[in-house]
Every structure is written in structure tokens, then in C-alpha cells.
Scaffold this motif. Structure first.
Motif, mmCIF file in Angstrom:
data_model
loop_
_atom_site.group_PDB
_atom_site.id
_atom_site.type_symbol
_atom_site.label_atom_id
_atom_site.label_comp_id
_atom_site.label_asym_id
_atom_site.label_seq_id
_atom_site.Cartn_x
_atom_site.Cartn_y
_atom_site.Cartn_z
ATOM 1 N N UNK A 250 55.144 37.874 54.758
ATOM 2 C CA UNK A 250 55.584 37.635 53.390
ATOM 3 C C UNK A 250 54.487 37.994 52.397
ATOM 4 N N UNK A 251 54.853 38.763 51.361
ATOM 5 C CA UNK A 251 53.928 39.076 50.275
ATOM 6 C C UNK A 251 53.987 37.961 49.232
ATOM 7 N N UNK A 252 52.836 37.369 48.925
ATOM 8 C CA UNK A 252 52.774 36.230 48.012
ATOM 9 C C UNK A 252 52.100 36.682 46.720
ATOM 10 N N UNK A 253 52.830 36.737 45.600
ATOM 11 C CA UNK A 253 52.229 37.171 44.330
ATOM 12 C C UNK A 253 51.127 36.208 43.892
ATOM 13 N N UNK A 254 50.053 36.741 43.378
ATOM 14 C CA UNK A 254 48.955 35.897 42.886
ATOM 15 C C UNK A 254 48.456 36.441 41.548
ATOM 16 N N UNK A 255 47.963 35.510 40.739
ATOM 17 C CA UNK A 255 47.382 35.863 39.442
ATOM 18 C C UNK A 255 46.028 35.175 39.355
ATOM 19 N N UNK A 256 44.980 35.873 39.737
ATOM 20 C CA UNK A 256 43.633 35.300 39.690
ATOM 21 C C UNK A 256 42.686 36.287 39.026
ATOM 22 N N UNK A 257 41.696 35.720 38.398
ATOM 23 C CA UNK A 257 40.632 36.547 37.855
ATOM 24 C C UNK A 257 39.462 36.521 38.839
ATOM 25 N N UNK A 258 38.866 37.661 39.098
ATOM 26 C CA UNK A 258 37.751 37.751 40.029
ATOM 27 C C UNK A 258 36.441 37.910 39.262
ATOM 28 N N UNK A 259 35.501 37.014 39.572
ATOM 29 C CA UNK A 259 34.122 37.180 39.143
ATOM 30 C C UNK A 259 33.304 37.318 40.421
ATOM 31 N N UNK A 260 32.644 38.434 40.585
ATOM 32 C CA UNK A 260 31.844 38.678 41.790
ATOM 33 C C UNK A 260 30.372 38.718 41.416
#
Length: 475
Positions: free
Chosen positions: A281-291
Motif C-alpha cells: 500500500x502506498x501511504x501519502x505523506x506530507x512532511x518537510x525534510x531538514x537534513x
């Protein structure tokens, strides 16, 4: 020519002397070689395993879940696979295995498995995920007992530092990815949290993961989650991408993540969904990445430790943090802040640091940056009793060097600023130079007496005698 019996004996002796666990089975799944490291890892005795069928010794495994038996059937190697199973004493074991078939003159004769024990690391990763799940339960609004840092916690007045803060403030107004580059101890996580808690995501989770803390196979599960049956011992559990949905993820030391996992991370960032390990299953995500990275990312790319395409995906906003040596005007300001902090924490009444130590602080190069400064202030605060001023005797001796560390060796140039009093005798001048060399070597060895003595080519007792003599002279 060495006989087969003697060759077997030599091989067995070699296997018993290495740290990795080694398990060899024949075509029928019976153990023919099993070393002591593997026995300790699996909580077994050699005689319980050698000559026995694999499934009799490890009843929780079967033809599908045993990496050894699967390799025997498919004749395809399995590299760095996490496996959780039980021995016949009901002890739970988690390993990372590399397993491959064995051939003799083109004919398959068995399989060998090389294993590392990661039971404690696996337990730690499970705790990390469980704690992170608990952190997001109070949402909305998002609340956490973990210390939150904002731009008000970023202390400094130097031009180079203020520029970095201003750039971070502008980054807080966007949702673009951020890459923060700075040496260890420069405050990368403080900047990352400040960006999050000044953004429109501030009421959503902020989750941080150190990419150097776990093996790649476990880190993948922490990031993307797992499905029961995805691998032996796997359970249904969301990864931090799902847990932080709507918020921010800090990927610390991204340069320590394996290249294969970097590719999977890149796909997630590009496509905007995750798929748990073992899931479909593909699970939509909305996250901002700080690396963050503690080394020059371009150097990591050149050395094939950071994917170029991932770098460009993350490096939308680039923030480079200065070292403490590059912002000397902030040292006294930071020192006073740490004094105030530990006055409250340690119930002290310290007002300031002495003028002598202020001068030494500005001469020292601070390889550990702000974190090192805080540590030495905390250490000094533990040394004071009723005093109100932190003095030389409260700090490690290596901090009293009048010279900054540099890349060269000790030479005449480093002593060019040594004050020479014409009224001093030659012995006094030589003693001063000797002490400068000792102090410099101490700074290079971070106060370690034994290492300093080796650097100077003298005995440890001789160095201690010279240090005591110098201290008596100062008093």
C-alpha cells in the motif's frame, strides 16, 4: 600437500577466532561448521548445533523464514537481512545476516551465513518508534516534554552567525527542504528546531533521527515502517514519515546513510508517499525534510557517500553554520549564558569567568565548538565551591594554551609571540618555552597525560613533575 582433515582443522581454528558469527549447513540443512561467536550470539552450545538439523535447533524458523534454507533453495545470496527468531531455549535473537551458497566444482554443497548480533540495537529502534508514537498522541495541538528550541535560543552577535540565523528565519516561512552543514557541536539541531517552531507546521510533530545510529536495514524500518510478515520478527508499525505527517523530520548526519537507502529516500521525497517494508500500500505523506551533515557535502559526493541527486533534492535552502573559532566575539557571550544555565541547575552563585580565562578562551581553537564550550563551563561550575568567579584552576589545563591549534607542527613561528624579558636568565626563558610546548601538546591531546607524554617523547612521571612545578610557580 595438506590433507582434507588438516585443512578442515585449520579452517575451524580460523572461524573460532573471529568476532562474526559463522554458520555453515550442508544441502540437507544440517550444520557442519559453527563457530563460538555464533554460539554466544544465539545462546547455544557448539555440541547442541553441530550435526543437527537447523529446524530442530531453531523451531521458530521454517523453509521460508530461514535465510540459510532459502539460500539453499534459491541459490541466490541474501545480503544484510534482518532476522528475528528464537532458539530452542526460547531466547529471542535479532541479527543482520549475509548468506550465500557454497559450491565445489560447480556443484552446490551447502550454504554459509555470517551474522552480527543487533538484538540490543533492534530493541532500541523499537523503543524509539514507540516513544515517537507516544509523542504525537496528544495532537492536536502537538505537545511534547522534549526541549524545544527556537530562534531565541540561538545566541551570538558575530556577523557570520547572524547571517546564518537570518537565513534560517527566512527558511521558516517556506516548506522547502533544508540542508544544514556544520561541524559537530555547532548547533545544527537547534537551527532545525527553530525553523520548525517558527513555521506553519509548528503545531505538528517534529521528529529527529540520527542516520548514523542504526544499521541501514533497521533505519529503513524506522523511517518507512514495517508490515507483519515483511521479514522475520516484523510487526505492523508506522515509520516516522507517517508519524510526522504534516510536520517536520530532521535527518541528522544524512551523509552516514547507506547509498541504497538514500535512493529509497529520494523516491519518497519525489513521489510524496511511503510504502512500509513488506507492504504493498502506498501511504501519502506530507512532511518537510531538514537534513544535516557534519562534513562538506560536496566532499561526501566526491567520495561516493552521498548521492548527488539526493543532495540537490535536499539542498533547496542551504545553511552553513560557522565554527566557534570563526566567531570569537561570541565566546564570552555564550560563556555567560552557560554560567547562568548551570547556576540554576547546580544551585551555584557564579557571576563571571576571570579575565585571564577570557583571554585563553579566545586563543583556544574549540574543535568541539559550542558543545565543547558548554561542557568545559559545566565542568568548571562543578569545581567551584563558594567562589563567584571561574578561574584557571577550575578548568582543564589544555585550555590555558596561548596558541590556537593549527595544522602545522610545533615550530619557531608558533613561539614568535612568546614574550622574552631581557631580565630573564636563559634557564627561565627555556622553562617558559618548555611550558608552552607542554601546554600545546596538552591541548592537542585534550588534557590526556599519557598521550601528551608520548607526543613530547618523555615519561608520564616526568610530565607530571613538570606540571606540578609549573603550578607551584604560578601560585
Amino acid at each position: 600437500m595438506i590433507s582434507s582433515k588438516k585443512l578442515y582443522f585449520i579452517l575451524d581454528q580460523i572461524l573460532q577466532s573471529i568476532d562474526e558469527g559463522v554458520h555453515v549447513v550442508d544441502n540437507k540443512g544440517k550444520t557442519i561448521l559453527y563457530n563460538q561467536a555464533m554460539a554466544e550470539l544465539e545462546g547455544m552450545k557448539l555440541e547442541e548445533v553441530i550435526g543437527e538439523s537447523l529446524l530442530d535447533v531453531f523451531p521458530s524458523l521454517n523453509d521460508e523464514t530461514s535465510t540459510l534454507l532459502k539460500v539453499l533453495e534459491t541459490q541466490k545470496p541474501i545480503v544484510d537481512q534482518v532476522q528475528t527468531y528464537f532458539n530452542n531455549h526460547s531466547k529471542k535473537i535479532t541479527t543482520i545476516n549475509t548468506t550465500f551458497p557454497l559450491y565445489q566444482e560447480g556443484e552446490k554443497i551447502g550454504a554459509v551465513e555470517i551474522a552480527k548480533d543487533i538484538t540490543k540495537i533492534k530493541n532500541l529502534s523499537d523503543q524509539v518508534l514507540t516513544l515517537q508514537q507516544q509523542l504525537i498522541k496528544p495532537s492536536p495541538p502537538y505537545k511534547s516534554e522534549i526541549k524545544r528550541y527556537t530562534f531565541e535560543n540561538l545566541i551570538g552577535k558575530s556577523h557570520i552567525f547572524i547571517e546564518a540565523v537570518q537565513l534560517a528565519r527566512r527558511a521558516a516561512n517556506t516548506s522547502s527542504s533544508v540542508l544544514i552543514y556544520g561541524e559537530t557541536g555547532t548547533g545544527k539541531e537547534l537551527f532545525a528546531q527553530s525553523i520548525h517552531y517558527h513555521s506553519n507546521r509548528k503545531k505538528k510533530p517534529f521528529l529527529a533521527e540520527n542516520c548514523a545510529a542504526f544499521p541501514e536495514s533497521l533505519l529503513e524500518g524506522i523511517l518507512f515502517g514495517t508490515i507483519k510478515g515483511g521479514f522475520t520478527g516484523a510487526i505492523d508499525r508506522p515509520g516516522i514519515f507517517e508519524q510526522a505527517n504534516g510536520g517536520t523530520i530532521l535527518l541528522d548526519e544524512i551523509n552516514s546513510m547507506g547509498l541504497q537507502l538514500q535512493g529509497k529516500l529520494l523516491r519518497v521525497l519525489q513521489e510524496g508517499y511511503v510504502r512500509r517494508i513488506g507492504g504493498t500500500k502506498n501511504i501519502p505523506i506530507d512532511v518537510r525534510i531538514i537534513a544535516t551533515t557534519n562534513e562538506d557535502p560536496l566532499k561526501a559526493i566526491k567520495e561516493y557517500r552521498l548521492r548527488k541527486d539526493l543532495y540537490f533534492r535536499l539542498n533547496v535552502v542551504n545553511i552553513q553554520l560557522p565554527t566557534l573559532a570563526e566567531r570569537p566575539e561570541d565566546i564570552v557571550l555564550l560563556t555567560q549564558n552557560f554560567i547562568n544555565k548551570y547556576n540554576e541547575r547546580l544551585d551555584k552563585d557564579v557571576w563571571m569567568v576571570s579575565e585571564f580565562m577570557k583571554e585563553r578562551f579566545e586563543l583556544y581553537s574549540w574543535p568541539g565548538n559550542v558543545r565543547e564550550l558548554e561542557n568545559v563551563v559545566e565542568g568548571a561550575m562543578n569545581m567551584v565551591q563558594d567562589e563567584h568567579i571561574l578561574k584557571q584552576e577550575h578548568f582543564p589545563m589544555y585550555l590555558t594554551s596561548e596558541m590556537k591549534r593549527n595544522k602545522g607542527n610545533i615550530g619557531a613561528k608558533q613561539f614568535a609571540g612568546l614574550p622574552l624579558d631581557s631580565r630573564q636568565s636563559l634557564d627561565e626563558i627555556l622553562n617558559d618555552i618548555e611550558m608552552q610546548m607542554i601546554i600545546y601538546a596538552m591541548s592537542e591531546s585534550k588534557g590526556n597525560i599519557s598521550q601528551t607524554a608520548r607526543k613530547l617523547g618523555i615519561k608520564r612521571q616526568t610530565l607530571q613533575h613538570k606540571l606540578k612545578k609549573h603550578k607551584r610557580k604560578e601560585v
